[in-house]
Design an enzyme around this catalytic site. Sequence first.
Site, PDB file in Angstrom:
ATOM      1  N   GLU A 176       0.736  -1.474  -0.026  1.00 44.94           N
ATOM      2  CA  GLU A 176       0.011   0.116  -0.018  1.00 44.94           C
ATOM      3  C   GLU A 176       1.119   1.575  -0.004  1.00 44.94           C
ATOM      4  OE1 GLU A 176      -2.754  -0.300   3.094  1.00 44.94           O
ATOM      5  OE2 GLU A 176      -4.196  -1.382   2.218  1.00 44.94           O
ATOM      6  N   GLU A 216      -6.556  -7.806  -0.226  1.00 47.13           N
ATOM      7  CA  GLU A 216      -7.039  -7.843   0.942  1.00 47.13           C
ATOM      8  C   GLU A 216      -8.378  -7.448   1.044  1.00 47.13           C
ATOM      9  OE1 GLU A 216      -4.750  -5.441   3.926  1.00 47.13           O
ATOM     10  OE2 GLU A 216      -3.127  -5.920   2.814  1.00 47.13           O
TER      11      GLU A 216
HETATM   12  C1  GAL Z   1      -4.093  -2.730   5.292  1.00 47.21           C
HETATM   13  C2  GAL Z   1      -2.741  -3.341   5.320  1.00 47.21           C
HETATM   14  C3  GAL Z   1      -2.744  -4.491   6.105  1.00 47.21           C
HETATM   15  C4  GAL Z   1      -3.436  -4.436   7.310  1.00 47.21           C
HETATM   16  C5  GAL Z   1      -4.731  -4.066   6.929  1.00 47.21           C
HETATM   17  C6  GAL Z   1      -5.814  -3.691   8.165  1.00 47.21           C
HETATM   18  O1  GAL Z   1      -4.073  -1.466   4.962  1.00 47.21           O
HETATM   19  O2  GAL Z   1      -2.287  -3.495   3.996  1.00 47.21           O
HETATM   20  O3  GAL Z   1      -1.405  -5.056   6.226  1.00 47.21           O
HETATM   21  O4  GAL Z   1      -2.555  -3.539   8.021  1.00 47.21           O
HETATM   22  O5  GAL Z   1      -4.678  -2.688   6.437  1.00 47.21           O
HETATM   23  O6  GAL Z   1      -5.894  -5.008   9.008  1.00 47.21           O
END
Ligand code: GAL
Length: 857
Positions: free
Chosen positions: A158, A227
């Site tokens: 990110e 994600e």
């Molecule tokens: C995203 C990040 C992950 C984790 C998630 C929240 O932005 O890439 O590593 O932190 O948020 O759980």
Amino acid sequence: MFNFCFWAIIIDGRRRMLISAGIHYPRATPQMWPDLIAKSKEGGADVIQTYVFWNAHEPIRGQYNFEGRNDIVKFVKLVGSSGLYLHLRIGPYVCAEWNFGGFPVWLRDIPGIEFRTDNAPFKEEMQRFVKKIVDLMREEKLFSWQGGPIIMLQIENEYGNIERSFGQRGKDYVKWVANMALGLGAGVPWVMCRQTDASENIIDACNGYYCDGFKPNSNKKPILLTENWDGWFATWGGRLPHRPTEDLAFAVARFFQRGGSFMNYYMYFGGTNFGRTSGGPFYVTSYDYDAPLDEYGLLSQPKWGHLKDLHTAIKLCEPSLVAADSAQYIKLGPKQEAHVYRANILSEGLNSTQVGSQSVCSAFLANIDEHNAASVTFLGQSYTLPPWSVSILPNCRNTVFNTAKVTTQTSIKTAEFSLPHSRDLSILQKFVTSSEGSSVSKSWMTVKEPISLWSENSFTIQGILEHLNVTKDSSDYLWYMTRIYVSDDDISFWKENSISPAVTIDGMRDVLRVFINGQLTGSVIGGWVKVVLPVQFQPGYNDLMLLTQTVGLQNYGAFLEKDGAGFRGQIKLTGNRDIDLSKLLWTYQIGLKGEYQKIYSIEENEKAEWTDLTPAAIPSTFTWYKTNFDAPLGVDPVALDLSSMGKGQAWVNGKHIGRYWTQVAPTDGCRPCDYRGAYNSDKCTTNCGNATQTWYHVPRSWLQESHNLLVIFEETGGNPFEISVKLRTTGVVCAQVSESHYPPVRNWSSSDFIDGKTSMNDMTPEMHLQCEDGHVISSIEFASYGSPQGSCQNFSRGNCHAPKSLSLLSETCQGRNSCFLGISNAVFGGDPCRGIVKALAVQARCTPSSNFRFAQL
Ligand code: GAL
């Protein structure tokens, strides 16, 4: 081999739609890995996704750790031997609510370093570690072109979120990152998530709660969701977030509906932040995440089961999803839409007896109205779509699944007091019928942590040093000690003018405790908060001790190397005249004496001068406690209930189970959750007015049969006599299935849908109940076929009720690990009330099967 095209990822020449399960290997034990991977596969995952945790692997520069929970090679091999693929996100910045976002703390000390930008020292270190991991994977033959499971990698994480903070250097860094990664010759594609300016040969991917409609920066790249946040993490003193199953299923179905080809659940299993691995500030030890597999590896139902059905439905559509060059979009209503995937394919792939070309067609019908159901007409047939839902039609005709219709059982987790590991049956029987044994131990020993200088390992210097520069994060704790002279005049001046002297600091994180002459006089908690803490002195010399503590290092944001911990800005004693405390001589001592002596370990715990603890002597601050306990019988996961304690850390047999803190969530802000409408992490929270975390996972493999050493360091005062060992189990399972639900999607296969073969009429919806392994349904606590009301643990009969309900369910299920029943009038001995849509509601209790419970006697 792996490749990509507009609609799909291509593996070994075959286009695929891939479901991925996020599991972070160090958040579980190697003993748990096989079961977690198996449950992911059973839940419909094709891929396992993990980050690589740099600070776990290289705690000291140049000294690597790939053992135990850090045995990444073993983890990847297990994934491969289970027949799943792997997406390896090397980062090496990972965020992940992991201490310092995965960066080793020594990285701050590299001269001239600036993290995550066009900075030579940083780039050198980053490249060295990424190369180390790629080389390791290649040597172990773990890439897909070598026959291994790794089909995809990730570099950075990110970065697009913070890129602007670095101006042109940020842009240059993105280019360097891509070239560096590609130059390592891994032979599989690299992803950068949330990176709209990712270079031509790197796939930019989406992260979020909803990624339908996401378009990568080139139409030569497939649409990936790296994600999909299926829950969220928790903070000490915060509420517990839950993402509704129906909304999660909606987001997944919408993603594939609109052309997605790879979707990862972040997290499929969250696990535990053992030791001091939790990020922050203030992230709790549990990383349960409301994931489909809970912190202990048990199924979270209905989430796990509903998603499994969803994955089955999506896989039924896979032949047309991967064959169609584009989707046909059909507007069905103001907030309703269909995407149709139609193609002619060679029939070989479906059924070897049929030859030639066949037409395949699948469709997703979405109702994005947050409030109302909709009736739509699609290809001449009418369909009812619940609000905020997607129906999946693998043959463009029959709905096999709707994201808002949950037929999977709900499971209610309980924490049962554990049985002592005794071979004497009479003791066990006595235990079961009394409340005896609820506490982990009746005999505790204790030793005070000194509030004074205790080692030669300290040093004295003028001024206030930054916390991490001193501790290097080897402990949460840093002591600052000085001596202040207070005259009688000062004291009378303060009294006469009603002034209270105060320790005043511009900025402090995460916890500060102030001691005057060995007495704790105040505490402050916060992230870079201003401190004004009134203090009282005696005339003459006073020992002033400031204890700063970290509770997980910052893991998100730009300029992490500059963030630091402890104090910032001016630090003064205010009163009649300000004393600049940073001008004084301070003695620094890192960590606790007990930590330094390792009195939590089996080998060193006798080093401390333990004395017997009497109940009258508690609670007390800054105290170590120890006891021994026997492991509970059986295989259910084990937890320590630490709700009687304050704040501290706990070790079992020398293994650090994590920080604990009985911080209570606000009493307000938890409200009944409606799955409809866009989710955010504050939308559906529970646990208001309760401690955020009370149970702390002790992995089974860390326990021996008897005489386990439990050591606790307690800061604020608690009662160790009330600590108990509990077994985490699914105590109650419930199911609610209506006549109007669809027959189980698992009963279908792709070939059922070739060229209009669509007879679904003889299939009925089914109720399915299952206890955890080693458990059976011991009783049916509620059963009603008719118009039952309420929800699990709160069911009641409605006006319509088939008298046979309870006896039929008891006959079918009692004594079994799992059972199922078709939902139809015939099954229940006839229609109990004509003209209404009937449903079955069941509640059952699961208990360890007796064979299992006493297996080890
Ligand atoms: C995203 C990040 C992950 C984790 C998630 C929240 O932005 O890439 O590593 O932190 O948020 O759980």
